[in-house]
Write an enzyme that holds these catalytic residues in place. Structure first.
Site, PDB file in Angstrom:
ATOM      1  N   ASP A   6     -34.456  -7.734 -30.846  1.00  0.00           N
ATOM      2  CA  ASP A   6     -35.875  -8.001 -31.122  1.00  0.00           C
ATOM      3  C   ASP A   6     -36.575  -8.126 -29.775  1.00  0.00           C
ATOM      4  OD1 ASP A   6     -38.266  -8.726 -32.540  1.00  0.00           O
ATOM      5  OD2 ASP A   6     -37.895 -10.822 -32.038  1.00  0.00           O
ATOM      6  N   SER A   7     -37.900  -8.165 -29.836  1.00  0.00           N
ATOM      7  CA  SER A   7     -38.675  -8.343 -28.611  1.00  0.00           C
ATOM      8  C   SER A   7     -38.532  -9.762 -28.057  1.00  0.00           C
ATOM      9  CB  SER A   7     -40.147  -8.087 -28.898  1.00  0.00           C
ATOM     10  OG  SER A   7     -40.610  -9.046 -29.829  1.00  0.00           O
ATOM     11  N   CYS A  69     -36.853  -6.053 -35.490  1.00  0.00           N
ATOM     12  CA  CYS A  69     -38.215  -6.109 -34.964  1.00  0.00           C
ATOM     13  C   CYS A  69     -38.999  -5.045 -35.718  1.00  0.00           C
ATOM     14  CB  CYS A  69     -38.187  -5.798 -33.462  1.00  0.00           C
ATOM     15  SG  CYS A  69     -39.813  -5.690 -32.702  1.00  0.00           S
ATOM     16  N   GLU A 148     -43.473 -17.600 -29.819  1.00  0.00           N
ATOM     17  CA  GLU A 148     -42.658 -17.622 -28.597  1.00  0.00           C
ATOM     18  C   GLU A 148     -42.933 -18.891 -27.785  1.00  0.00           C
ATOM     19  OE1 GLU A 148     -40.219 -15.472 -27.322  1.00  0.00           O
ATOM     20  OE2 GLU A 148     -40.247 -14.300 -29.157  1.00  0.00           O
ATOM     21  N   CYS A 180     -43.156  -9.094 -39.723  1.00  0.00           N
ATOM     22  CA  CYS A 180     -42.777  -9.363 -38.336  1.00  0.00           C
ATOM     23  C   CYS A 180     -41.724 -10.458 -38.403  1.00  0.00           C
ATOM     24  CB  CYS A 180     -43.985  -9.839 -37.534  1.00  0.00           C
ATOM     25  SG  CYS A 180     -43.565 -10.416 -35.870  1.00  0.00           S
ATOM     26  N   HIS A 182     -40.949 -12.661 -36.453  1.00  0.00           N
ATOM     27  CA  HIS A 182     -41.358 -13.967 -35.916  1.00  0.00           C
ATOM     28  C   HIS A 182     -42.027 -14.833 -36.996  1.00  0.00           C
ATOM     29  CE1 HIS A 182     -40.752 -12.136 -31.978  1.00  0.00           C
ATOM     30  NE2 HIS A 182     -41.006 -13.290 -31.383  1.00  0.00           N
TER      31      HIS A 182
HETATM   32  N1  DGL Z   1     -40.496  -9.747 -34.060  1.00  0.00           N
HETATM   33  C1  DGL Z   1     -41.275  -8.578 -33.724  1.00  0.00           C
HETATM   34  C2  DGL Z   1     -41.669  -7.846 -34.996  1.00  0.00           C
HETATM   35  O1  DGL Z   1     -40.979  -8.010 -35.996  1.00  0.00           O
HETATM   36  C3  DGL Z   1     -42.397  -8.984 -32.828  1.00  0.00           C
HETATM   37  C4  DGL Z   1     -42.939  -7.859 -32.067  1.00  0.00           C
HETATM   38  C5  DGL Z   1     -43.725  -8.242 -30.837  1.00  0.00           C
HETATM   39  O2  DGL Z   1     -43.091  -8.590 -29.841  1.00  0.00           O
HETATM   40  O3  DGL Z   1     -44.936  -8.124 -30.849  1.00  0.00           O
HETATM   41  O4  DGL Z   1     -42.603  -7.099 -35.033  1.00  0.00           O
END
Ligand code: DGL
Length: 263
Positions: A6-7, A69, A148, A180, A182
């Site tokens: 993931d990011s 992600c 984050e 997402c 997150h």
């Molecule tokens: N968890 C990522 C997603 O599902 C976040 C992406 C981001 O870093 O903007 O889209």
């Protein structure tokens, strides 16, 4: 090893579900904390980062990769599946399947990063399963940085959520996709704002069950995966917020390992 990326730390909601469903399997996770968020970057940059993340996981012995992600999956998922020899799973199709099944009125809301919403992938996939569905999408670019940062119960977060969710409430959606990885960390704030009658879809457990089924259907791949429960959680930057969010997700103190990914 099962590779997951993931990011940042959001994809750990998927990793936690995989730990729960396949406790004996070894997992290697990579969270690109140094370069998060991906959602406001260009498709070219997101694809470039995604390839680097896959290369890293493969170099560590991953035999199957989950793109945990939505942003990377919506922009680069298809290319990654064509370019790499290992199976690449993603988080969007399981969320779509759940949402279509859950919605009675066919009015489905989707929240995600700007890149995910701009890709239109949810609308396409939902309408492919239910052509009568109406999809209402809302980009929420501020949510990933808030997660984050660990701002999971702040007044400011509540205000921003109210602003993002209001249009979806006005459209009378009966189902809301957390598009997402997150966002499940904010579901305790999202659910009351949408109302009890709205079903909120988090695909992490569905992804883990899909992985389990895939391994049952592909015994030689399952055979090649270690069953020693070894886990590595790598990140490209170790911040206090990342550590505390990771520990909150897993409910235990997490040992994040720092790794530099080539630029
Ligand atoms: N968890 C990522 C997603 O599902 C976040 C992406 C981001 O870093 O903007 O889209």
């Amino acid at each position: 090893m099962i590779g997951i990326f993931d990011s940042g730390v959001g994809g750990m909601t998927v990793a936690r579900a995989v730990e729960e469903v396949l406790p004996e399997r070894s997992i290697i996770y990579f969270g690109d904390v140094a370069r998060t968020p991906y959602g406001s970057k260009s498709p070219t940059t997101i694809s470039h980062y995604s390839r680097q993340n896959c290369d890293f996981l493969l170099s560590k012995g991953a035999k199957i990769i989950i793109v945990a992600c939505n942003t990377a999956a919506s922009v680069a998922g298809h290319h990654l599946q064509q370019e790499y020899d290992v199976p690449i799973m993603e988080v969007i199709s399981p969320a779509v399947a759940q949402a279509v099944q859950a919605s009675v009125s066919g009015r489905i809301g989707v929240i995600g990063t700007r890149a995910t919403i701009n890709s239109n992938i949810y609308e396409r996939e939902i309408c492919a399963l239910n052509p009568a569905a109406r999809v209402f999408s809302q980009p929420c670019p501020l949510l990933v940085p808030l997660v984050e940062e660990g701002w999971l119960a702040k007044r400011e977060t509540a205000m921003i959520l109210r602003r993002y969710l209001h249009p979806l409430r006005s459209h009378g959606v009966d189902t809301l996709v957390l598009g997402c990885t997150h966002y499940p960390l904010l579901s305790h704030m999202i659910k009351p704002r949408m109302g009890r009658q709205v079903k909120v879809i988090d695909s992490s457990l569905a992804v883990a069950h899909e992985l389990k089924k895939y391994l049952t259907d592909h015994p030689s791949l399952a055979e090649s995966l270690a069953k020693d429960g070894e886990r590595h959680y790598y990140v490209s930057d170790i911040t206090e917020a990342a550590m505390s969010t990771a520990s909150r997700i897993f409910g235990r103190k997490m040992n994040l390992e720092l790794v530099q990914i080539a630029q």
